[in-house]
Scaffold this motif. Sequence first.
Motif, PDB file in Angstrom:
ATOM      1  N   LEU A  32       0.814  -1.212   0.000  1.00 11.82           N
ATOM      2  CA  LEU A  32       0.000   0.000   0.000  1.00 11.82           C
ATOM      3  C   LEU A  32       0.853   1.270   0.000  1.00 11.82           C
ATOM      4  O   LEU A  32       0.308   2.371  -0.025  1.00 11.82           O
ATOM      5  CB  LEU A  32      -0.933   0.006   1.212  1.00 11.82           C
ATOM      6  N   SER A  33       2.181   1.105   0.025  1.00  8.46           N
ATOM      7  CA  SER A  33       3.058   2.277  -0.018  1.00  8.46           C
ATOM      8  C   SER A  33       3.023   2.979  -1.374  1.00  8.46           C
ATOM      9  O   SER A  33       3.447   4.127  -1.493  1.00  8.46           O
ATOM     10  CB  SER A  33       4.502   1.856   0.288  1.00  8.46           C
ATOM     11  N   GLY A  34       2.558   2.277  -2.404  1.00 11.76           N
ATOM     12  CA  GLY A  34       2.509   2.864  -3.742  1.00 11.76           C
ATOM     13  C   GLY A  34       3.707   2.524  -4.597  1.00 11.76           C
ATOM     14  O   GLY A  34       3.817   2.992  -5.736  1.00 11.76           O
ATOM     15  N   ILE A  35       4.611   1.677  -4.103  1.00  5.26           N
ATOM     16  CA  ILE A  35       5.836   1.394  -4.846  1.00  5.26           C
ATOM     17  C   ILE A  35       5.553   0.703  -6.165  1.00  5.26           C
ATOM     18  O   ILE A  35       6.216   0.976  -7.179  1.00  5.26           O
ATOM     19  CB  ILE A  35       6.809   0.544  -3.992  1.00  5.26           C
ATOM     20  N   ASN A  36       4.564  -0.196  -6.196  1.00  3.68           N
ATOM     21  CA  ASN A  36       4.320  -0.903  -7.447  1.00  3.68           C
ATOM     22  C   ASN A  36       3.657  -0.032  -8.499  1.00  3.68           C
ATOM     23  O   ASN A  36       3.695  -0.343  -9.684  1.00  3.68           O
ATOM     24  CB  ASN A  36       3.485  -2.163  -7.188  1.00  3.68           C
ATOM     25  N   VAL A  37       3.025   1.060  -8.065  1.00  2.49           N
ATOM     26  CA  VAL A  37       2.526   2.036  -9.035  1.00  2.49           C
ATOM     27  C   VAL A  37       3.714   2.629  -9.784  1.00  2.49           C
ATOM     28  O   VAL A  37       3.710   2.775 -11.019  1.00  2.49           O
ATOM     29  CB  VAL A  37       1.732   3.159  -8.341  1.00  2.49           C
ATOM     30  N   ALA A  38       4.770   2.944  -9.025  1.00  5.32           N
ATOM     31  CA  ALA A  38       5.966   3.530  -9.633  1.00  5.32           C
ATOM     32  C   ALA A  38       6.739   2.513 -10.456  1.00  5.32           C
ATOM     33  O   ALA A  38       7.297   2.851 -11.503  1.00  5.32           O
ATOM     34  CB  ALA A  38       6.864   4.118  -8.552  1.00  5.32           C
ATOM     35  N   MET A  39       6.781   1.252 -10.007  1.00  7.36           N
ATOM     36  CA  MET A  39       7.613   0.268 -10.690  1.00  7.36           C
ATOM     37  C   MET A  39       6.930  -0.323 -11.919  1.00  7.36           C
ATOM     38  O   MET A  39       7.529  -0.408 -12.990  1.00  7.36           O
ATOM     39  CB  MET A  39       7.991  -0.850  -9.709  1.00  7.36           C
ATOM     40  N   TYR A  40       5.679  -0.763 -11.777  1.00  4.71           N
ATOM     41  CA  TYR A  40       4.977  -1.375 -12.909  1.00  4.71           C
ATOM     42  C   TYR A  40       4.523  -0.339 -13.942  1.00  4.71           C
ATOM     43  O   TYR A  40       4.549  -0.589 -15.136  1.00  4.71           O
ATOM     44  CB  TYR A  40       3.745  -2.152 -12.428  1.00  4.71           C
ATOM     45  N   TYR A  41       4.087   0.818 -13.442  1.00  3.36           N
ATOM     46  CA  TYR A  41       3.437   1.789 -14.338  1.00  3.36           C
ATOM     47  C   TYR A  41       4.226   3.086 -14.448  1.00  3.36           C
ATOM     48  O   TYR A  41       3.657   4.157 -14.615  1.00  3.36           O
ATOM     49  CB  TYR A  41       2.008   2.049 -13.853  1.00  3.36           C
ATOM     50  N   ILE A  42       5.553   2.974 -14.364  1.00  5.41           N
ATOM     51  CA  ILE A  42       6.399   4.155 -14.494  1.00  5.41           C
ATOM     52  C   ILE A  42       6.190   4.847 -15.838  1.00  5.41           C
ATOM     53  O   ILE A  42       6.236   6.077 -15.943  1.00  5.41           O
ATOM     54  CB  ILE A  42       7.896   3.769 -14.304  1.00  5.41           C
ATOM     55  N   ALA A  43       5.916   4.067 -16.889  1.00  7.18           N
ATOM     56  CA  ALA A  43       5.692   4.666 -18.215  1.00  7.18           C
ATOM     57  C   ALA A  43       4.467   5.576 -18.190  1.00  7.18           C
ATOM     58  O   ALA A  43       4.479   6.673 -18.766  1.00  7.18           O
ATOM     59  CB  ALA A  43       5.527   3.574 -19.262  1.00  7.18           C
ATOM     60  N   TYR A  44       3.404   5.138 -17.534  1.00  9.05           N
ATOM     61  CA  TYR A  44       2.195   5.973 -17.429  1.00  9.05           C
ATOM     62  C   TYR A  44       2.484   7.245 -16.640  1.00  9.05           C
ATOM     63  O   TYR A  44       2.023   8.335 -16.985  1.00  9.05           O
ATOM     64  CB  TYR A  44       1.075   5.202 -16.736  1.00  9.05           C
ATOM     65  N   LEU A  45       3.244   7.103 -15.547  1.00  8.75           N
ATOM     66  CA  LEU A  45       3.553   8.259 -14.703  1.00  8.75           C
ATOM     67  C   LEU A  45       4.363   9.305 -15.466  1.00  8.75           C
ATOM     68  O   LEU A  45       4.071  10.509 -15.400  1.00  8.75           O
ATOM     69  CB  LEU A  45       4.347   7.801 -13.473  1.00  8.75           C
ATOM     70  N   ILE A  46       5.355   8.840 -16.182  1.00 10.98           N
ATOM     71  CA  ILE A  46       6.222   9.773 -16.911  1.00 10.98           C
ATOM     72  C   ILE A  46       5.441  10.481 -18.016  1.00 10.98           C
ATOM     73  O   ILE A  46       5.573  11.703 -18.199  1.00 10.98           O
ATOM     74  CB  ILE A  46       7.443   9.019 -17.483  1.00 10.98           C
ATOM     75  N   LYS A  47       4.633   9.734 -18.745  1.00 16.51           N
ATOM     76  CA  LYS A  47       3.832  10.361 -19.800  1.00 16.51           C
ATOM     77  C   LYS A  47       2.817  11.342 -19.202  1.00 16.51           C
ATOM     78  O   LYS A  47       2.595  12.429 -19.744  1.00 16.51           O
ATOM     79  CB  LYS A  47       3.101   9.274 -20.605  1.00 16.51           C
ATOM     80  N   SER A  48       2.192  10.970 -18.093  1.00 13.79           N
ATOM     81  CA  SER A  48       1.221  11.855 -17.459  1.00 13.79           C
ATOM     82  C   SER A  48       1.878  13.136 -16.953  1.00 13.79           C
ATOM     83  O   SER A  48       1.258  14.202 -16.932  1.00 13.79           O
ATOM     84  CB  SER A  48       0.536  11.134 -16.298  1.00 13.79           C
ATOM     85  N   ALA A  49       3.161  13.042 -16.569  1.00 13.62           N
ATOM     86  CA  ALA A  49       3.885  14.229 -16.106  1.00 13.62           C
ATOM     87  C   ALA A  49       4.331  15.124 -17.251  1.00 13.62           C
ATOM     88  O   ALA A  49       4.919  16.188 -17.016  1.00 13.62           O
ATOM     89  CB  ALA A  49       5.091  13.806 -15.281  1.00 13.62           C
TER      90      ALA A  49
END
Length: 498
Positions: A271-288
């Motif tokens: 629940l720390s959110g680490i897998n959001v960053a690890m699995y979906y880093i591509a989505y995060l970077i594009k969204s930024a």
Amino acid sequence: MVRFLNIYTITSFVAISGMLFGFDISSMSGIIESVQYKNYYGNPLGVVQGGITSAMAAGSFMGSISASALGDNVSRKVAIQGGAILWCIGAILQSSSNGVAMLITGRLIAGLCIGVPIYQSEIAPRKIRGRVVSFQQFAITGVLIQYLIQYGCSFLDSEAAFRLPWAIQALPAVILFISLFLFPYSPRWLARKDRWEEVLQVLAFLRTPNNNINNPLVLAEYKEIEDEIQVEREEISNSLRALYNSLRALYTRKLRKRVFLAVAIHIWSQLSGINVAMYYIAYLIKSAGIADVRLFSSIQYVIAMVMTIPSILWTDHSGRWPALLIGSISMSIWLFVIGGLLMRYGEPNSISNQPYTWLVMNHPAASHAILACIYLVVASFNVSWGPLIWVYPPEIVPLRIRATSVSLALASNWAINFALGLAVPAMFRAISWRMFFIFASFNLAAYIHVLIAAPETMQRTLEEMDEIFEHGEPLWKSIRYKSATNRLDLLAQEIERA
């Protein structure tokens, strides 16, 4: 037995089981934005992509449930070898998949093999147990190796761009399977099977440079294991009752606090959110609003690997409790900042068939600040919670329920992992920046829980944990506890005098 082996080389090879999980992370995060993957699998979005990603966690949930009985019956190391075979089968199915269904099946089967690091905990000396078990997390950061493979393959203008990296995942499993034939059985597992001569030989091999079975510390640890096995057998009179009592013990007043804490540590880590960053880093970077996904994703994986090293070096000196607290509060801060920046500078995405519906446009400072905070979340996790979720739960439970309770804890980990893997793509599209506030709040809750309920276990033998939990040792005393443990050293001194 090959003599060049020692506790570090053995643990390094066994930690390849963690590398398999890391390979899975990057083999998925590295391809979900590639044209080849989207074209072949029909541009999966939302729940479909979540189902593909989370299939690994679903398999791992089922595997962790069965790991307890399998590890107790056939031994920890043979169970790991069985998992390596399953991983190879899963890799073959993934690399040859002809659609989403077959891809999910391959990931499900591969997930069955993700193991529990009980073996490392049971062979490690108490003074370096944290360092040794932390190799599991360092191996998971082998995500960088697979990502570089994926990065190279991404330039192939064919299906090989995703099939080749998935096939290469089988290689470390083959190495793990073969190397385990050279390693000893867990001395605590051997003790439960009444193979006492082997217990002494393995302890001497693992603890002394010359296999000295008369070493006082070896004899002292042998005595502690012997005493615990005797106590266990006095409580349990036959095998059927043993199974019943092992399961029943998980919920007895004496042990349920320890089992709940082991489970909670794993749940909070997810629940720390680490897998959001690890699995979906591509989505995060594009969204930024950052275009070069491949470059900035690779930087994240370098950070993950590098920041695991301090934990390996310091966890047996600085302790578990402070690291968990610092990790939780720092991750919470960075996630709140990410959510706030996306809320302030983002706007709805005008393209409807994208995995993210919120986008930062024409605000380069905000985009780079978001990226920096993502890196800080990854760094904070890998220097604290990442290694310690493998160290702490096996430490705090007694031998008679260790495999069962750690399997239960890891099953909880994978259950949450599965739920998040399935839900996060949909959350990206539905609540966008609000998602980061949710994970930041979970980290605050984890901070409070660890602060009031998690004792320090550094430098304790596995058999000494009863003193902390069953005899009501105050939390402050366990945290201030610094070393030279007393009981094992004193027992060794008595043996030496005798």
